[in-house]
Design an enzyme around this catalytic site. Structure first.
Site, PDB file in Angstrom:
ATOM      1  N   LYS A 145       8.576 -17.260 -10.461  1.00  0.00           N
ATOM      2  CA  LYS A 145       7.876 -16.122 -11.060  1.00  0.00           C
ATOM      3  C   LYS A 145       6.695 -16.616 -11.899  1.00  0.00           C
ATOM      4  O   LYS A 145       6.862 -17.519 -12.733  1.00  0.00           O
ATOM      5  CB  LYS A 145       8.863 -15.335 -11.929  1.00  0.00           C
TER       6      LYS A 145
ATOM      7  N   LYS B 148     -13.825   1.040  16.014  1.00  0.00           N
ATOM      8  CA  LYS B 148     -12.538   0.325  16.112  1.00  0.00           C
ATOM      9  C   LYS B 148     -11.982   0.390  17.540  1.00  0.00           C
ATOM     10  O   LYS B 148     -11.407  -0.574  18.030  1.00  0.00           O
ATOM     11  CB  LYS B 148     -11.530   0.919  15.136  1.00  0.00           C
TER      12      LYS B 148
ATOM     13  N   ASP C 213      -4.739  -9.660  13.072  1.00  0.00           N
ATOM     14  CA  ASP C 213      -4.778  -8.239  13.448  1.00  0.00           C
ATOM     15  C   ASP C 213      -3.789  -8.043  14.607  1.00  0.00           C
ATOM     16  O   ASP C 213      -4.039  -8.480  15.738  1.00  0.00           O
ATOM     17  CB  ASP C 213      -6.200  -7.837  13.852  1.00  0.00           C
TER      18      ASP C 213
ATOM     19  N   ASN D 252       0.847  -1.199   0.000  1.00  0.00           N
ATOM     20  CA  ASN D 252       0.000   0.000   0.000  1.00  0.00           C
ATOM     21  C   ASN D 252       0.881   1.246   0.000  1.00  0.00           C
ATOM     22  O   ASN D 252       2.100   1.156  -0.012  1.00  0.00           O
ATOM     23  CB  ASN D 252      -0.953  -0.024   1.197  1.00  0.00           C
TER      24      ASN D 252
ATOM     25  N   ASP E 110      -4.324  -6.247   5.084  1.00  0.00           N
ATOM     26  CA  ASP E 110      -5.364  -7.063   5.722  1.00  0.00           C
ATOM     27  C   ASP E 110      -5.279  -8.513   5.268  1.00  0.00           C
ATOM     28  O   ASP E 110      -5.604  -9.424   6.009  1.00  0.00           O
ATOM     29  CB  ASP E 110      -6.750  -6.505   5.387  1.00  0.00           C
TER      30      ASP E 110
ATOM     31  N   PHE F 239      -4.561   3.355  14.926  1.00  0.00           N
ATOM     32  CA  PHE F 239      -4.822   4.374  13.900  1.00  0.00           C
ATOM     33  C   PHE F 239      -5.992   3.915  13.051  1.00  0.00           C
ATOM     34  O   PHE F 239      -6.202   2.708  12.875  1.00  0.00           O
ATOM     35  CB  PHE F 239      -3.598   4.574  13.003  1.00  0.00           C
TER      36      PHE F 239
HETATM   37  N1  CTP Z   1      -3.723  -3.156  12.251  1.00  0.00           N
HETATM   38  C1  CTP Z   1      -2.934  -4.194  12.719  1.00  0.00           C
HETATM   39  N2  CTP Z   1      -2.918  -5.389  12.087  1.00  0.00           N
HETATM   40  C2  CTP Z   1      -3.694  -5.612  11.031  1.00  0.00           C
HETATM   41  C3  CTP Z   1      -4.512  -4.586  10.534  1.00  0.00           C
HETATM   42  C4  CTP Z   1      -4.501  -3.374  11.167  1.00  0.00           C
HETATM   43  O1  CTP Z   1      -2.206  -3.994  13.702  1.00  0.00           O
HETATM   44  N3  CTP Z   1      -3.660  -6.811  10.452  1.00  0.00           N
HETATM   45  C5  CTP Z   1      -3.739  -1.877  12.965  1.00  0.00           C
HETATM   46  C6  CTP Z   1      -3.134  -0.716  12.210  1.00  0.00           C
HETATM   47  O2  CTP Z   1      -1.769  -0.559  12.535  1.00  0.00           O
HETATM   48  C7  CTP Z   1      -3.964   0.444  12.717  1.00  0.00           C
HETATM   49  C8  CTP Z   1      -5.320  -0.163  12.882  1.00  0.00           C
HETATM   50  O3  CTP Z   1      -5.081  -1.538  13.151  1.00  0.00           O
HETATM   51  O4  CTP Z   1      -3.573   0.885  13.992  1.00  0.00           O
HETATM   52  C9  CTP Z   1      -6.147  -0.018  11.647  1.00  0.00           C
HETATM   53  O5  CTP Z   1      -7.189  -0.852  11.817  1.00  0.00           O
HETATM   54  P1  CTP Z   1      -8.200  -1.304  10.731  1.00  0.00           P
HETATM   55  O6  CTP Z   1      -9.135  -0.196  10.565  1.00  0.00           O
HETATM   56  O7  CTP Z   1      -8.678  -2.637  11.131  1.00  0.00           O
HETATM   57  O8  CTP Z   1      -7.480  -1.415   9.416  1.00  0.00           O
HETATM   58  P2  CTP Z   1      -8.234  -1.296   8.136  1.00  0.00           P
HETATM   59  O9  CTP Z   1      -7.612  -2.302   7.276  1.00  0.00           O
HETATM   60  O10 CTP Z   1      -8.166   0.106   7.648  1.00  0.00           O
HETATM   61  O11 CTP Z   1      -9.750  -1.728   8.479  1.00  0.00           O
HETATM   62  P3  CTP Z   1     -11.021  -1.494   7.575  1.00  0.00           P
HETATM   63  O12 CTP Z   1     -10.624  -1.985   6.244  1.00  0.00           O
HETATM   64  O13 CTP Z   1     -12.049  -2.316   8.243  1.00  0.00           O
HETATM   65  O14 CTP Z   1     -11.311  -0.038   7.638  1.00  0.00           O
END
Ligand code: CTP
Length: 401
Positions: free
Chosen positions: A289, A337, A306, A210, A279, A323
């Site tokens: 490859k 959250k 997570d 990302n 995610d 965050f």
């Molecule tokens: N985070 C984490 N581990 C993951 C995903 C997220 O530690 N596998 C942490 C990020 O560092 C941040 C927060 O969780 O502090 C963001 O959460 P979240 O909103 O769940 O991430 P998004 O992917 O943006 O969720 P969504 O797509 O539901 O908005």
């Protein structure tokens, strides 16, 4: 009260009309108990005579890089090591540019390069020069390397213009110096944080990632160090240098980030999840490859663990800060959250507007906790990070008491 007793301050004066105010600064620093040595750039002498600073500091003023007499008393490397703080006030646009580029063609620039001590600059210049993107970029780069940027103030300038560019008043600079030596709000606190993106391999040469630059996380690490914390920074791949003093654990994938965090979490007092963790990961990473053979292709993805929720679910959990990057309904999603990840605080920012957040040097945050909320206005990531660390320190201390 002599707040600076036993403190050694190296004051660098560059060529600008505000140099006359630095004479008052020397007086205030000495009065507060500091030992002050002054280094002038050659052009600073166009504004103030060295004798002025000599009389006020009680020590000879250093100017020339190749001054045999001065070098025999204390050579320039020794001088760089001698100080507890190197403060350049006023710092002209020219000096800031050269400092940023790593020039060493006068004594003060050489000292800036040679010193491992904290360095602060107090910019002073015409408001247009300050607003110029070149100056702004230089200051941002210096701040990113841990140089403290104090000011400038806005107001009427010597040239008749009005705007930001005036050096902070000597009294304000003295306050900043005193604060610098005050015990930090997170003195001795162990702070663990994640930063940057993760990379999820598709095959040996491709990955899913990302747009996170890591700048916010690195600025938080820097601000936490300045507040006295012991910082462990678990970082995905970024093109930034870890702030001096932080323990860097470099990782690539979300799984590696999870493992590194779990290794350190039980010793941490505070955990900040600032990384943009992928995610999902690719279910079956190809050993070789992948060759293009079909008109379409699909990848099977599996949800990653997570990390933040895993830390906040630990029995003896640290104070947890998350965050939330959102494009809409910021408050609603952030509060949800905070709740379902069982956090102590969440810092939410709006993304996707190119104005702050991902891939920019600026940010703006809405911070929520269970019974409160605070807004951090749009500013440089280092400024926003400092304010967020202050808020975390307040809530952490409150939570612990
Ligand atoms: N985070 C984490 N581990 C993951 C995903 C997220 O530690 N596998 C942490 C990020 O560092 C941040 C927060 O969780 O502090 C963001 O959460 P979240 O909103 O769940 O991430 P998004 O992917 O943006 O969720 P969504 O797509 O539901 O908005």
């Amino acid at each position: 009260m002599q707040a600076l007793i036993n403190r050694k301050i190296l004051l660098g004066v560059t060529g600008g009309i505000a140099a006359y105010k630095s004479a008052e600064l020397v007086r205030l620093l000495v009065k507060a108990g500091a030992e002050v040595r002054v280094v002038m750039t050659p052009s600073a002498q166009e504004f103030v005579q060295p004798l002025t600073y000599q009389a006020l500091s009680g020590h000879r003023v250093y100017i020339d890089l190749f001054d045999a007499e001065a070098e025999s008393a204390m050579d320039h490397i020794e001088l760089a090591r001698w100080c507890d703080l190197l403060l350049v006030a006023p710092a002209s646009a020219d000096f800031i540019g050269k400092m940023c580029a790593g020039y060493a063609d006068n004594l003060l620039l050489t000292l800036c390069l040679a010193s491992k001590r904290p360095v602060a600059v107090a910019p002073a210049m015409n408001q247009q020069m300050f607003a110029n993107p070149a100056t702004q970029d230089n200051l941002n780069q210096l701040a990113g390397r841990g140089v403290m940027v104090w000011g400038p103030a806005a107001g009427e300038q010597a040239c008749g213009d009005v705007g930001p560019g005036r050096m902070l008043e000597p009294g304000q600079l003295l306050d900043n110096v005193v604060l610098q030596f005050a015990p930090g709000k997170l003195q001795g606190v162990k702070l663990l944080l994640t930063a940057g993106p993760t990379r999820e391999a598709i095959d040996p040469v491709r990955y899913i990632s990302n747009r996170s630059s890591g700048k916010m996380g690195y600025a938080l690490a820097q601000a936490a160090l300045q507040a006295g914390a012991e910082v462990t920074l678990v970082s995905g791949p970024v093109s930034l240098n870890a702030p001096t003093g932080a323990e860097l654990v470099a990782v690539e994938s979300a799984q590696q980030m999870y493992e590194a965090v779990m290794q350190h979490a039980s010793q941490a007092d505070i955990f900040i999840g600032c990384a943009a963790v992928s995610d999902y990961r690719v279910d079956q990473v190809a050993a070789n490859k992948i060759k293009k053979s079909t008109a379409t292709m699909s990848l099977e993805l599996t949800l990653n663990v997570d990390i933040l929720a895993a830390v906040s679910g630990l029995d003896n959990r640290p104070f947890c800060v998350g965050f939330a990057a959102e494009t809409q309904d910021l408050e609603k999603y952030a509060l949800a959250k905070l709740e379902h990840k069982n956090l102590d605080m969440i810092a939410a920012n709006r993304v996707g507007n190119n104005d702050s957040g991902f891939e920019t040097d600026f940010n703006q945050l809405e911070v929520f906790w269970r019974d409160g909320h605070s807004s951090i206005e749009r500013g440089s990531k280092s400024g926003v990070a400092k304010q967020l660390i202050d808020l975390i320190a307040e809530r952490y201390t409150g939570a612990g008491s």
